[in-house]
Motif scaffolding. Sequence first.
Motif, short mmCIF file in Angstrom:
data_model
loop_
_atom_site.label_atom_id
_atom_site.label_comp_id
_atom_site.label_asym_id
_atom_site.label_seq_id
_atom_site.Cartn_x
_atom_site.Cartn_y
_atom_site.Cartn_z
N VAL A 60 1.03 4.78 -9.38
CA VAL A 60 1.26 5.92 -8.25
C VAL A 60 0.31 5.33 -7.21
CG1 VAL A 60 0.69 8.38 -7.68
CG2 VAL A 60 1.09 7.54 -10.02
N LEU A 61 1.25 4.82 -6.22
CA LEU A 61 0.61 4.02 -4.87
C LEU A 61 0.14 5.00 -3.79
CD1 LEU A 61 2.22 1.87 -6.43
CD2 LEU A 61 2.08 0.54 -4.40
N PHE A 62 -1.12 5.14 -3.47
CA PHE A 62 -1.37 6.06 -2.23
C PHE A 62 -1.85 5.22 -1.13
CE2 PHE A 62 -2.58 8.47 -6.44
CZ PHE A 62 -2.14 9.47 -6.17
N GLN A 63 -1.32 5.98 -0.04
CA GLN A 63 -1.83 5.26 1.38
C GLN A 63 -3.00 5.91 1.65
OE1 GLN A 63 -0.29 3.38 3.39
NE2 GLN A 63 1.64 3.26 3.43
N PRO A 64 -3.97 5.55 2.64
CA PRO A 64 -5.11 6.28 2.97
C PRO A 64 -5.04 7.63 3.36
CG PRO A 64 -5.32 4.01 3.85
CD PRO A 64 -3.85 4.10 3.12
N ASP A 65 -3.79 7.94 3.97
CA ASP A 65 -3.57 9.20 4.31
C ASP A 65 -3.35 10.32 3.29
OD1 ASP A 65 -0.96 8.55 4.00
OD2 ASP A 65 -0.39 8.71 6.33
N GLY A 66 -3.24 9.75 1.99
CA GLY A 66 -2.83 10.64 0.75
C GLY A 66 -1.31 10.68 0.53
N ARG A 67 -0.47 10.08 1.30
CA ARG A 67 0.99 9.75 0.93
C ARG A 67 0.97 8.84 -0.11
NH1 ARG A 67 4.18 7.48 5.91
NH2 ARG A 67 1.99 6.37 5.76
#
Length: 161
Positions: free
Chosen positions: A30-37
């Motif tokens: 489950v890969l997360f971007q810093p903005d939560g996406r």
Amino acid sequence: MTDKPVRLVDAGQPRTGGSQRPLTQVAVGVLFQPDGRFLLTTRPPGKAYEGHWEFPGGKIEAGETLTQALTRELQEEIGITIAEPQPWKTERIDYPHALVELHFCKVFQWQGELQMKEGQQFSWERLPVQVTPVLPGTVPVLEWLSQAQSSISNSALPTAV
């Protein structure tokens, strides 16, 4: 097998291999971007549930650790090298074609650009997700993310005095 709950998918369809089929161990990122996406990809052409949206990952091979399997699978599928996946939760799913135990890991750091090496599509999503159809094995993660989001929202509410 243990008494761990199992999510039954397409209950009216026969189970390939019957009641004695093996439990397949699967590493899921489950890969997360810093903005939560978070990243969702489609099931590749020719596979069960082709075109359904899922978190990337794949089978844990004999002798591999969860981290080794996830690292290999994400390199093979989407062309990135991950750093320090965080084991998160496990879920059993009973599909007509396979009985799987999904080992979900949170991933916050990786190197490389996304390359859809198996002809899949990708989308960076937020809740509620905009892509459909979603693979049943993806639903528990969306539920967990929704619960976490609700907890954060509720804890930010002012309390009555």
